[in-house]
Every structure is written in C-alpha cells, then in structure tokens.
Design a protein around this motif. Sequence first.
Motif, PDB file in Angstrom:
ATOM      1  N   THR A   1     -19.129 -16.058  -8.903  1.00 53.52           N
ATOM      2  CA  THR A   1     -18.317 -14.777  -9.438  1.00 53.52           C
ATOM      3  C   THR A   1     -17.780 -14.894 -10.814  1.00 53.52           C
ATOM      4  O   THR A   1     -18.277 -13.647 -11.705  1.00 53.52           O
ATOM      5  CB  THR A   1     -17.158 -14.350  -8.254  1.00 53.52           C
TER       6      THR A   1
ATOM      7  N   SER B   1     -12.118  -7.126 -13.581  1.00 56.14           N
ATOM      8  CA  SER B   1     -12.289  -6.446 -12.097  1.00 56.14           C
ATOM      9  C   SER B   1     -12.962  -7.294 -11.203  1.00 56.14           C
ATOM     10  O   SER B   1     -13.432  -6.749 -10.167  1.00 56.14           O
ATOM     11  CB  SER B   1     -12.914  -5.002 -12.551  1.00 56.14           C
TER      12      SER B   1
ATOM     13  N   VAL C   1     -13.609  -9.765  -8.449  1.00 54.61           N
ATOM     14  CA  VAL C   1     -12.814 -10.225  -7.117  1.00 54.61           C
ATOM     15  C   VAL C   1     -12.860 -11.272  -6.620  1.00 54.61           C
ATOM     16  O   VAL C   1     -14.104 -11.824  -6.516  1.00 54.61           O
ATOM     17  CB  VAL C   1     -13.187  -9.062  -6.209  1.00 54.61           C
TER      18      VAL C   1
ATOM     19  N   SER D   1     -11.324 -14.303  -3.618  1.00 55.78           N
ATOM     20  CA  SER D   1     -10.835 -14.318  -2.142  1.00 55.78           C
ATOM     21  C   SER D   1      -9.744 -15.578  -2.240  1.00 55.78           C
ATOM     22  O   SER D   1     -10.407 -16.724  -2.781  1.00 55.78           O
ATOM     23  CB  SER D   1     -11.648 -14.424  -1.103  1.00 55.78           C
TER      24      SER D   1
ATOM     25  N   GLU E   1      -7.724 -10.490  -1.141  1.00 58.87           N
ATOM     26  CA  GLU E   1      -8.726 -10.265  -2.588  1.00 58.87           C
ATOM     27  C   GLU E   1      -7.622  -9.929  -3.583  1.00 58.87           C
ATOM     28  O   GLU E   1      -6.736  -8.955  -3.519  1.00 58.87           O
ATOM     29  CB  GLU E   1      -9.565  -9.268  -2.404  1.00 58.87           C
TER      30      GLU E   1
ATOM     31  N   THR F   1      -8.236  -9.311  -8.099  1.00 63.11           N
ATOM     32  CA  THR F   1      -9.086  -9.270  -9.095  1.00 63.11           C
ATOM     33  C   THR F   1      -8.628 -10.019 -10.519  1.00 63.11           C
ATOM     34  O   THR F   1      -7.616 -10.872 -10.437  1.00 63.11           O
ATOM     35  CB  THR F   1      -9.265  -7.593  -9.965  1.00 63.11           C
TER      36      THR F   1
END
Length: 302
Positions: free
Chosen positions: A27, A39, A41, A43, A77, A79
């Motif tokens: 990610t 922005s 995300v 976890s 979650e 950002t």
Amino acid sequence: MQLLTFRTSDGGTLPGRVVDPETAERTLTDALDSGDVASAVFSIHPITVAGVRDVGDLLRHDDWRELASARPGEPVEITGSDIAPVIPRPGKILCTGLNYADHITEMGHELPDVPTLFAKFPDALTGPFDRVIVPTANAGALDFEGELAVIIGRHVPLGEAPDTATAETAIAGYAVFDDFTMRDLQYRTAQWLQGKNLASASGFGPWLTTGDEFNPSGATLVTRVNGVEKQHANIRELVFDPAALVQFITTFIDLHPGDVIATGTSGGVGWARSPRQMLTDGDTVTVEISGLGGISNRIEIR
C-alpha cells in the motif's frame, strides 16, 4: 513487527502494530508512486496500555514486545495523514555526520577515525507524510539527507556496550529519516546545530521495523526529489554501522529506550552538486529504504 504512532480524533496519539506488514508495504509503495500517501489506508491494532501514548512510551516497558503483540480488540483503519513521527519525543536524537565514504569525499573531508555526532531536538521532527512549513527567512539553502534511523529498545549504561553483539541487543528497530538541513545556517559557524533543527522539518517513520525483521547491511536507501533520484546507497557502505555507533555513544553517555540515532547520509545531497540543487517551494522529498518503507514530505515556503 512494525510499530507506529498514530494521531487520534481527540488530538492525542497512541501506538499501534501494523496488522499485515506485507500488505502495508505494498500500500505504501503504491501510494508513494502515486504521490498521495496522505489518503492511503493502513490497518493496525491499537496498543492500549495505561500511560502509553506512543511507541517511545511503549519501549520504556521491559515487556514491550509482549505488549505490542497482544490483540486487545479489532483492528482499525488509519490514513497516512494520521501517522505521527514514530517516536514523537525522543529523549535524545543523535545524528551522525560524514558516515558514507562518498558523502565524505563530496563534502571535502577525510575519512574519520570516530563518528562525528551532533544533536537534533524533538521539536525538529515531523510525521512521515506531513508538510514541512519553512519561513521565507529560513529558505535560502534547504537540503535533503535521506538516512537510516536506529531506535534504542533498552537502557544501556555508560560503558556497557563494549562489543558488537551487546550493542546489537540494545536496538529495538529501524525507521526512515530525513536529516533536513538549512545549509546556510549550518555553515554560518563551526557548529552545525542551528542548521539541523528547523522546527517540524525532519520526517521520521513511517513505522519502527523490529531488528529481527530487518538487516541493515542488505538494505538500499534511495532519496528522490519530485520523483527524480538524488541519492542511492547501500546501507552496508556506512563507515560506522548501527552497532558501532551504539558502542561509541555509550563510551560517554547512557542510551535509553526511545532514543534515536540517525546514521548519516550518502552522497548526492543538493549542496554538493554543481550547480547546487537546493529545495524550493512545492518540492517533495521522498526517502525509501528497502524493508522499511518510505517517507514523503512536501516543502511549503511561507
């Protein structure tokens, strides 16, 4: 294990553990490539321990690994914009100057016999994806310095890291760091302090990767400005590696959990180029280290 400090909705912070490091790294890589890390995300499992507000607080517990590994609830979650400096208020930030042979040469110095150290204060830190706001009066010669940061995980009293093996046990993990520098202020005197401590300018993070999951000697550091590569180095090229720095520092001072050692920058900095390439308004500095992820900070001059 990857640990981070994240900002909460009430204006505070908490430590967290990344749920799936491989997914988080993918990610992050995609977000760095697209230029929109804020922005992205991630976890995480929040780590909720009484009195623990960040990763630095967590490391002050002897059983920090067990506390971080516990799963007290469902993941949440966050950002990229929620991620704070991994250690927001280190007791000490010890930075190493002139620690890659190519950078030593480009800056016109001889190879050192011992590390060159200087201090950076916690006020100089910012989140891994935060904007860096620079007053116009301070913007004359802004430079990037991508670095590997070492984070201490236990108390090491003066003189009690006499060998490499002992020094390595003191390291909790590693993160990415930008030793953001105002070169004109740095060289105004023989002391570098004033050039290294612009408030909220040194990106630090995005997370601490524990030493059992990261081998510095096999990692590569790359710094880019607006997507253009400026620095490329193998961490094994350090003159003084992380363990050697811990050994040297503990010959004159204690190290404590949450203390940070920035290991120095490689060749390619803007000041040493011909012509010089200083950072300007709107530039984005991205520093990536294989196995640790990356940070990305946009410069705004006001």
